[in-house]
Design an enzyme around this catalytic site. Structure first.
Site, short mmCIF file in Angstrom:
data_model
loop_
_atom_site.label_atom_id
_atom_site.label_comp_id
_atom_site.label_asym_id
_atom_site.label_seq_id
_atom_site.Cartn_x
_atom_site.Cartn_y
_atom_site.Cartn_z
N CYS A 63 60.12 17.44 48.65
CA CYS A 63 61.56 17.49 48.84
C CYS A 63 62.11 18.89 48.70
CB CYS A 63 62.24 16.51 47.89
SG CYS A 63 61.72 14.84 48.30
N TYR A 93 41.40 29.33 47.50
CA TYR A 93 42.77 29.28 46.96
C TYR A 93 43.57 28.13 47.55
CZ TYR A 93 41.07 33.86 45.75
OH TYR A 93 40.30 34.87 45.29
C1 PLP Z 1 40.67 37.20 42.81
C2 PLP Z 1 39.72 38.25 42.48
C3 PLP Z 1 38.63 38.48 43.32
C4 PLP Z 1 38.38 37.74 44.61
O1 PLP Z 1 39.20 38.19 45.66
P1 PLP Z 1 38.99 37.62 47.13
O2 PLP Z 1 40.07 38.24 47.93
O3 PLP Z 1 39.09 36.14 47.08
O4 PLP Z 1 37.64 38.01 47.59
C5 PLP Z 1 37.75 39.45 42.92
N1 PLP Z 1 37.92 40.14 41.77
C6 PLP Z 1 38.96 39.94 40.95
C7 PLP Z 1 39.09 40.72 39.70
C8 PLP Z 1 39.90 38.99 41.28
O5 PLP Z 1 40.95 38.81 40.47
#
Ligand code: PLP
Length: 413
Positions: free
Chosen positions: A328, A356
């Protein structure tokens, strides 16, 4: 996996449902490994937060991946999935000293991203080696929310504070065994990345007992046709050469580490959901699906564009649709997209639903989070049950006799 496989999964496990193709994860892992074939010691640490189902973690472990974690719970999940503690690196941002100590106690490698905690941790535990997260202040990334290397970013220790950092290391006599950067998601330009790497190499010279240099992640994958993706083969060649050169200069064969999340799992994921309503207005045809940003928030949070196809009618005439959710609030997955003609009850398939997506799902609107299915060797395995009403209320405390009932009072009169 083809449309028929996906439709069968939706039928068997119900919808909405997340599906992950194990083979795609394996091929992406191998692709990245091969791209950096030129370095002697390569370590990929899968970023657990992208997709943290324990079966995905076990698959990564079986491939020889390490694990990049950002919370103590992810460390625990990694251990539960069978990772050796030394194959887990803890790379949090702004967490408490206690949480870092807990991770160290479990045997995970520690990555510290601020001077205050570095000093406290180094004073208390000078014998535990620590990796430091450097912020090279290079602007990279496809979206300001996921670009974390710029000058006013909260991540990492600024390269301008290296002298201060060195004083802390000297005073505490702590051992810096690695240096790290993570400039943000979506590297579009390899030269920008190589430029940031040079800053890291320059910084590395200050620390004589390194074991590894961790270049973080940010490999961009295509989300729609014609999308640019990081050319990992070219990056692999160029960075490997430069890394080998640096190791010679440094006088030690270091490990080159990465922590990819999206690259390994994004394209392996499919999100399947049914169309509840097709609504024609004067300007738009809406396809309302049996889901919303409670299940997949990336389009609303980041403006991410997930390809959507109608797997129930893949040969149907193409028409323009706005695909929307049932929350909503405005929750638009796609505006005026060309999709094969949609009828109510059709199953739509969202691509790039591996990274994600489930991990950012919530119970907003008191809805259940969907199940997860892993497609492995032509067989569908349920790896997470759909939630039920008990899951929704299990942590709610129903305090008895807290409120006087107006209804009863009224009845007594
Ligand atoms: C989220 C994150 C990743 C992964 O990033 P991607 O874009 O999904 O490859 C790598 N290292 C750290 C420290 C992160 O916080």
């Amino acid at each position: 996996m083809n449309n028929a496989d996906l439709l069968k999964i939706a039928k068997t496990f119900g919808d909405p449902v997340y599906v992950y193709d194990a083979q795609k994860i394996v091929s992406q892992f191998n692709r990245l490994t091969n791209a950096f074939g030129g370095v002697k010691h390569l370590k990929l640490n899968y970023a657990a937060k992208a997709l943290s189902n324990i079966n995905i973690l076990k698959l990564m472990n079986s491939l020889g991946s390490g694990l990049d974690t950002v919370s103590i719970q992810e460390v625990q999940l990694g251990l539960l999935a069978g990772f050796r503690p030394e194959d887990i690196i803890f790379t949090p941002n702004g967490v408490s000293l206690e949480e870092i100590e807990e991770a160290a106690k479990l045997g995970a490698r520690i990555n510290i991203d601020n001077l205050s905690i570095l000093e406290q941790f180094g004073s208390k535990h000078p014998d535990i080696p620590v990796c430091i997260r450097i912020n090279p202040h290079v602007m990279a990334g496809g979206n300001s929310n996921i670009s974390v290397g710029h000058i006013d970013s909260k991540f990492g220790i600024s390269i301008h504070q290296i002298p201060h950092l060195l004083r802390i290391v000297e005073l505490t006599k702590m051992n810096i065994n690695g240096i790290h950067m993570h400039t943000g998601s979506d590297i579009l330009d390899i030269d920008v990345f190589l430029y940031a790497s040079e800053i890291l190499f320059e910084t590395a010279k200050n620390f004589p007992s390194l074991d590894f240099i961790d270049f973080g992640s940010g490999f961009k994958v295509p989300y729609k046709e014609g999308d640019i993706e990081t050319n990992v083969e070219e990056l692999g060649k160029k960075l490997s050469n430069r890394f080998n050169e640096f190791c010679k200069e440094y006088g030690k064969e270091l490990t080159l580490a990465f922590e990819p999340g999206k690259f390994l799992v994004s394209q392996a994921g499919y999100f399947l959901t049914k169309v509840n309503v097709v609504k024609q207005t004067t300007s738009t045809v809406f396809a309302s699906v049996d889901s919303g940003f409670n299940h997949l928030i990336r389009p609303m949070l980041y403006g991410a564009s997930h390809e959507i196809s109608n797997i129930s009618n893949p040969k149907g005439r193409e028409r323009y649709y706005s695909v929307v959710g049932y929350i909503c609030e405005t929750d638009t997955f796609a505006s005026n997209r060309r999709i094969n003609e949609i009828s109510e009850g059709d199953i739509l398939c969202f691509k790039n639903a591996g990274a994600y997506c489930f991990t950012m799902a919530s119970n907003y609107n008191s809805r259940f989070r969907p199940p997860e299915v892993l497609w492995y060797k032509n067989k569908a395995h349920l790896i997470r049950e759909r939630e039920n009403f008990d899951d929704l209320i299990q942590n709610q405390v129903d305090v008895k006799n807290l409120f006087e009932s107006k209804k009863e009072k009224a009845a007594v009169k």
